[in-house]
Scaffold this active site. Structure first.
Site, PDB file in Angstrom:
ATOM      1  N   HIS A   1       0.828  -1.212   0.000  1.00  0.00           N
ATOM      2  CA  HIS A   1       0.000   0.000   0.000  1.00  0.00           C
ATOM      3  C   HIS A   1       0.861   1.261   0.000  1.00  0.00           C
ATOM      4  O   HIS A   1       0.560   2.243  -0.675  1.00  0.00           O
ATOM      5  CB  HIS A   1      -0.925   0.015   1.225  1.00  0.00           C
ATOM      6  CG  HIS A   1      -2.082  -0.912   1.123  1.00  0.00           C
ATOM      7  ND1 HIS A   1      -2.927  -0.918   0.041  1.00  0.00           N
ATOM      8  CD2 HIS A   1      -2.535  -1.872   1.957  1.00  0.00           C
ATOM      9  CE1 HIS A   1      -3.867  -1.837   0.228  1.00  0.00           C
ATOM     10  NE2 HIS A   1      -3.646  -2.426   1.371  1.00  0.00           N
TER      11      HIS A   1
ATOM     12  N   ARG B   1      -7.242 -11.479 -19.955  1.00  0.00           N
ATOM     13  CA  ARG B   1      -6.531 -12.734 -19.733  1.00  0.00           C
ATOM     14  C   ARG B   1      -7.325 -13.568 -18.738  1.00  0.00           C
ATOM     15  O   ARG B   1      -7.655 -13.091 -17.648  1.00  0.00           O
ATOM     16  CB  ARG B   1      -5.120 -12.483 -19.191  1.00  0.00           C
ATOM     17  CG  ARG B   1      -4.327 -13.781 -18.994  1.00  0.00           C
ATOM     18  CD  ARG B   1      -2.902 -13.503 -18.551  1.00  0.00           C
ATOM     19  NE  ARG B   1      -2.836 -12.999 -17.185  1.00  0.00           N
ATOM     20  CZ  ARG B   1      -1.704 -12.571 -16.615  1.00  0.00           C
ATOM     21  NH1 ARG B   1      -0.577 -12.575 -17.299  1.00  0.00           N
ATOM     22  NH2 ARG B   1      -1.712 -12.129 -15.370  1.00  0.00           N
TER      23      ARG B   1
ATOM     24  N   GLU C   1       4.522 -17.313 -23.264  1.00  0.00           N
ATOM     25  CA  GLU C   1       5.371 -17.185 -22.078  1.00  0.00           C
ATOM     26  C   GLU C   1       6.127 -18.473 -21.784  1.00  0.00           C
ATOM     27  O   GLU C   1       6.856 -18.561 -20.793  1.00  0.00           O
ATOM     28  CB  GLU C   1       4.534 -16.760 -20.864  1.00  0.00           C
ATOM     29  CG  GLU C   1       3.298 -17.600 -20.656  1.00  0.00           C
ATOM     30  CD  GLU C   1       2.316 -16.985 -19.676  1.00  0.00           C
ATOM     31  OE1 GLU C   1       2.706 -16.092 -18.901  1.00  0.00           O
ATOM     32  OE2 GLU C   1       1.147 -17.395 -19.682  1.00  0.00           O
TER      33      GLU C   1
ATOM     34  N   ASN D   1       7.991 -11.670 -18.429  1.00  0.00           N
ATOM     35  CA  ASN D   1       8.370 -12.118 -17.079  1.00  0.00           C
ATOM     36  C   ASN D   1       8.565 -13.630 -17.041  1.00  0.00           C
ATOM     37  O   ASN D   1       9.607 -14.136 -16.613  1.00  0.00           O
ATOM     38  CB  ASN D   1       7.293 -11.721 -16.055  1.00  0.00           C
ATOM     39  CG  ASN D   1       6.996 -10.237 -16.053  1.00  0.00           C
ATOM     40  OD1 ASN D   1       7.626  -9.472 -16.766  1.00  0.00           O
ATOM     41  ND2 ASN D   1       6.037  -9.831 -15.262  1.00  0.00           N
ATOM     42  N   ASP D   2       7.537 -14.363 -17.481  1.00  0.00           N
ATOM     43  CA  ASP D   2       7.625 -15.821 -17.437  1.00  0.00           C
ATOM     44  C   ASP D   2       8.457 -16.385 -18.582  1.00  0.00           C
ATOM     45  O   ASP D   2       9.152 -17.394 -18.406  1.00  0.00           O
ATOM     46  CB  ASP D   2       6.219 -16.432 -17.459  1.00  0.00           C
ATOM     47  CG  ASP D   2       5.627 -16.556 -16.058  1.00  0.00           C
ATOM     48  OD1 ASP D   2       6.400 -16.555 -15.092  1.00  0.00           O
ATOM     49  OD2 ASP D   2       4.396 -16.645 -15.941  1.00  0.00           O
TER      50      ASP D   2
ATOM     51  N   ARG E   1      12.016 -16.308 -10.777  1.00  0.00           N
ATOM     52  CA  ARG E   1      12.107 -14.843 -10.664  1.00  0.00           C
ATOM     53  C   ARG E   1      11.685 -14.328  -9.287  1.00  0.00           C
ATOM     54  O   ARG E   1      11.877 -13.151  -8.983  1.00  0.00           O
ATOM     55  CB  ARG E   1      11.276 -14.168 -11.756  1.00  0.00           C
ATOM     56  CG  ARG E   1       9.793 -14.496 -11.752  1.00  0.00           C
ATOM     57  CD  ARG E   1       9.119 -13.921 -12.998  1.00  0.00           C
ATOM     58  NE  ARG E   1       7.739 -14.346 -13.164  1.00  0.00           N
ATOM     59  CZ  ARG E   1       6.693 -13.687 -12.692  1.00  0.00           C
ATOM     60  NH1 ARG E   1       6.879 -12.571 -12.011  1.00  0.00           N
ATOM     61  NH2 ARG E   1       5.473 -14.132 -12.890  1.00  0.00           N
TER      62      ARG E   1
ATOM     63  N   CYS F   1       3.508  -7.511 -23.307  1.00  0.00           N
ATOM     64  CA  CYS F   1       2.778  -6.966 -22.154  1.00  0.00           C
ATOM     65  C   CYS F   1       3.474  -7.242 -20.827  1.00  0.00           C
ATOM     66  O   CYS F   1       2.936  -6.932 -19.775  1.00  0.00           O
ATOM     67  CB  CYS F   1       1.359  -7.525 -22.111  1.00  0.00           C
ATOM     68  SG  CYS F   1       1.273  -9.310 -21.911  1.00  0.00           S
TER      69      CYS F   1
END
Length: 570
Positions: free
Chosen positions: A187, A329, A428, A451-452, A462, A499
């Protein structure tokens, strides 16, 4: 003195330190005197009503929807039937004092969430901690003390800031924040970024810093300077002024079209999770939603979202985008993301296990409910549906078949939907990337999740800090893979987007464009910077750089070349 730290919200700040310590207490584990149960329950009920009044007051005075949502969640936690029953049982059945009942009950939930690997869920323990502290303070009869009461511009230094702390702070009085714990999805980080306040995470900061020390936060380099000499302070004041001017200059690019200097158009799209107002605030200046991470609608709750609940959210987002495409997605759970509402298998390597589409195939009712809600909403805009964790064409064909089944069910019930909705996949997994020549002929579109893709290509978890040096975002193998995929999709004239996190990184974005990518999707805070980069760059230069790195063998070589070539742009 100079200390290293992690940047959670970029920027530069110079100012006097203010050590802030919110109320935090651990009561004694004591038993009630005989016959004291009713009195203890009354004290707890009174404290609960006081806390509820405080939360409602905060909620009613917040204009920002995202901050208000935090305190609505706190109200839900405070009034949660299960938690309240456990506290009452601890008092009346087990015989403990009300302070210990509150502390121990909340602590069980805090500890459970704190062990979850998914940082988004783990950091929701902060909400429970915040409510726990509020109740204990109300039981102690101590009035609220918060960051709305600052008397002069300052740099806040704290172990951590609770959601109520960050929401109540007076922005005009806070130049920067230093905390000891927290991640980019906490937060504190979310609100600091939305306010434009530099935020640095530095170990043991509250022991290193004293009130009224002079602090310099460099949240670009990840550095905290303590009581620096006059020349250094003056130097950083100038840097701060330059940063603020640069920030203002970049922000004006939010409204411009992302067109290279030679006229090539690059679509800049938006990644969203919970479809909050903060995520969508600049939606009118984007070319669509490249990634709607719908799993965020399922997280942090004990019950799965209903079909109608999902439908209303998808409908609202589609309506807001007025014909621009929204790429939804489907549920991507597993690996580093878990849900309270779904029992996931215990696996040695969850990143390689039953996650995302694989999990949906084993939970068809959940999957079909989401598809049904999405198809119902499709008549309100331009919806594309994308499947994650696809490792073979069998996966895509099976998922496509399920969509066809749901379409037939809707048609039989005379429920309208877009009959020509586009279906695509996330690329990915290296196996599906290497089949791009076949994939591009069958899917309507695809998005590359860097990322993947990088994680699986380099065999690096990761989420594991012990091997973080092996997770190299500029590894030439990644660019070779993406180059091959881009070439195949270009031949079929099919849309292809990047993305993943790298889409918002200027160095990587230039290479992607040079490889033939014409769609980049990212978080809202990165859009202005990427648009500015695109508008100052020629396609020819991007292609030349992309070609140059094809012959390189290490990530360091690639990064050095890109930084040198793009220094004037970034």
């Amino acid at each position: 003195m100079r200390y290293g730290g992690r940047s959670l919200a970029q920027g530069i700040a110079v100012g006097k330190a203010c050590l802030y310590k919110p109320y935090d207490a651990k009561p004694e584990k004591k038993m009630l005197e005989p016959g004291e149960c009713d009195k203890a329950l009354l004290r707890y009920k009174t404290a609960q009503e006081t806390a509820l009044g405080e939360l409602k007051c905060i909620y009613n005075n917040l204009s920002n929807e995202d901050e208000a949502a935090i305190f609505l969640a706190h109200i839900d936690i405070l009034c949660d039937d299960v938690i309240n029953e456990e506290i009452k049982d601890c008092i009346c059945c087990e015989g403990y004092i009300e302070e210990w009942a509150v502390y121990s009950t909340y602590e069980n939930y805090i500890q459970t969430l704190g062990k979850v690997k998914d940082t988004l869920i783990c950091e929701r323990a902060a909400d429970l901690k915040d409510v726990q502290n509020r109740l204990l303070r109300c039981l102690a009869g101590i009035p609220e003390n918060n960051l709305s009461m600052l008397q002069k511009p300052t740099v806040i230094v704290a172990h951590d800031l609770m959601p109520s702390d960050t929401a109540m702070l007076d922005r005009s009085m806070v130049k920067g924040i230093v905390i000891e714990i927290g991640g980019v999805t906490s937060h504190s980080a979310i609100i600091a970024r939305s306010y434009g306040i530099p935020l640095l995470c530095v170990q043991n900061a509250t022991q290193l810093v004293a009130n009224d020390d002079t602090l310099i936060i460099d949240a670009f380099e990840g550095v905290l300077l303590l009581n620096a000499d006059k020349a250094t302070v003056e130097s950083y004041i100038k840097k701060c002024d330059m940063w603020l001017a640069k920030k203002k200059e970049i922000e004006r690019y939010i409204t411009v079209k992302s067109i290279c200097t030679d006229g090539t158009r690059i679509d800049v799209e938006l990644n969203i999770g919970s479809a909050t107002s903060e995520e969508l605030k600049d939606s009118e200046y984007t070319d669509g939603i490249g990634l709607f991470r719908t799993e965020f609608l399922y997280m942090g709750r004990r019950q799965l979202p209903s079909e109608d609940e999902q439908f209303e959210i998808y409908k609202r987002v589609l309506s807001q985008f007025s014909g621009r495409h929204v790429t939804l997605r489907t549920l991507d759970i597993g690996g580093d993301k878990i849900l309270e509402s779904i029992q996931l298998p215990q696996e040695q390597n969850p990143f390689m296990g039953k996650r995302a589409l694989r999990l949906c195939f084993d939970n068809l009712e959940i999957f079909k409910t989401q598809i049904r809600a999405a198809l119902r909403a499709s008549i309100y805009g331009n919806l594309w549906i994308m499947f994650p964790m696809v490792s073979s064409m069998d996966d895509f064909r099976r998922a496509k078949g399920i969509v066809t089944e749901v379409k037939e069910e809707l048609a039989l019930s005379a429920i309208p939907f877009d009959k020509n909705i586009k279906l695509g996949i996330m690329i990915e997994i290296p196996a599906i990337a290497m089949l791009a020549d076949q994939v591009s002929k069958e899917v309507d579109f695809a998005s590359i999740g860097t990322n993947d893709l990088l994680q699986y290509a380099l065999a690096v978890d990761r989420m594991n800090p012990d091997v973080s040096t092996y997770y190299q975002i500029y590894h030439p193998a990644l660019f070779r893979l993406i180059g091959f995929v881009a070439e195949q999709f270009r031949k079929e004239d099919k849309p292809l987007c990047v993305c993943g996190e790298s889409a918002g990184d200027p160095l990587s974005a230039v290479v992607f464009i040079g490889l033939g990518i014409r769609k980049l999707s990212m978080g809202c805070s990165l859009i202005s910077g990427i648009k500015k980069l695109i508008c100052g760059m020629s396609l020819e230069k991007s292609e030349r750089l992309a070609k140059s790195i094809q012959d390189m063998s290490t990530a360091t070589e690639v990064e050095n070349l890109l930084r040198e070539a793009l220094n004037e742009y970034i």
